[in-house]
Motif scaffolding. Structure first.
Motif, PDB file in Angstrom:
ATOM      1  N   ARG A 141      -3.523   0.378  -2.944  1.00  0.00           N
ATOM      2  CA  ARG A 141      -2.376  -0.387  -3.452  1.00  0.00           C
ATOM      3  C   ARG A 141      -1.529   0.468  -4.380  1.00  0.00           C
ATOM      4  O   ARG A 141      -2.045   1.244  -5.176  1.00  0.00           O
ATOM      5  CB  ARG A 141      -2.855  -1.614  -4.209  1.00  0.00           C
ATOM      6  N   THR A 183       0.850  -1.183   0.000  1.00  0.00           N
ATOM      7  CA  THR A 183       0.000   0.000   0.000  1.00  0.00           C
ATOM      8  C   THR A 183       0.891   1.240   0.000  1.00  0.00           C
ATOM      9  O   THR A 183       2.103   1.157   0.218  1.00  0.00           O
ATOM     10  CB  THR A 183      -0.898   0.036   1.247  1.00  0.00           C
ATOM     11  N   TYR A 184       0.267   2.408  -0.179  1.00  0.00           N
ATOM     12  CA  TYR A 184       1.040   3.646  -0.135  1.00  0.00           C
ATOM     13  C   TYR A 184       1.595   3.893   1.272  1.00  0.00           C
ATOM     14  O   TYR A 184       2.655   4.481   1.423  1.00  0.00           O
ATOM     15  CB  TYR A 184       0.200   4.819  -0.626  1.00  0.00           C
ATOM     16  N   ALA A 185       0.924   3.399   2.305  1.00  0.00           N
ATOM     17  CA  ALA A 185       1.460   3.496   3.666  1.00  0.00           C
ATOM     18  C   ALA A 185       2.733   2.667   3.781  1.00  0.00           C
ATOM     19  O   ALA A 185       3.710   3.099   4.407  1.00  0.00           O
ATOM     20  CB  ALA A 185       0.419   3.035   4.684  1.00  0.00           C
ATOM     21  N   ASP A 186       2.740   1.469   3.181  1.00  0.00           N
ATOM     22  CA  ASP A 186       3.950   0.633   3.180  1.00  0.00           C
ATOM     23  C   ASP A 186       5.092   1.346   2.469  1.00  0.00           C
ATOM     24  O   ASP A 186       6.244   1.287   2.913  1.00  0.00           O
ATOM     25  CB  ASP A 186       3.683  -0.708   2.486  1.00  0.00           C
ATOM     26  N   GLU A 226      -3.838   6.264   1.867  1.00  0.00           N
ATOM     27  CA  GLU A 226      -2.709   5.476   2.353  1.00  0.00           C
ATOM     28  C   GLU A 226      -2.968   3.983   2.287  1.00  0.00           C
ATOM     29  O   GLU A 226      -2.028   3.196   2.221  1.00  0.00           O
ATOM     30  CB  GLU A 226      -2.323   5.891   3.767  1.00  0.00           C
ATOM     31  N   ASP A 227      -4.227   3.557   2.271  1.00  0.00           N
ATOM     32  CA  ASP A 227      -4.521   2.123   2.201  1.00  0.00           C
ATOM     33  C   ASP A 227      -4.703   1.620   0.770  1.00  0.00           C
ATOM     34  O   ASP A 227      -4.973   0.446   0.555  1.00  0.00           O
ATOM     35  CB  ASP A 227      -5.736   1.767   3.051  1.00  0.00           C
TER      36      ASP A 227
END
Length: 66
Positions: free
Chosen positions: A51, A22-25, A48-49
């Protein structure tokens, strides 16, 4: 997937994330908490969640102060 990450005002880096990232990752891979940055794809904020589906993103550091 290799993603080029530009931290606004600091330069570019390339990070490798898996297909389920994900963008948070991605923010964490670049050394930031998802709460510290906004992730932009083509100048538009993304959740942020969501992909990661872009090869280039910008991280805009959020600034707070008093």
């Amino acid at each position: 997937m290799n993603v080029t990450v530009e931290v606004v005002g600091e330069g570019e880096e390339t990070h490798t994330v898996d297909d389920e990232a994900t963008y948070a990752d991605l923010a964490r891979a670049a050394g930031y908490s998802p709460h510290e940055v906004s992730v932009l794809v083509d100048g538009t904020p993304v959740p942020e969640d969501g992909r990661v589906d872009a090869e280039r993103v910008k991280l805009l550091r959020l600034i707070k102060g008093g």
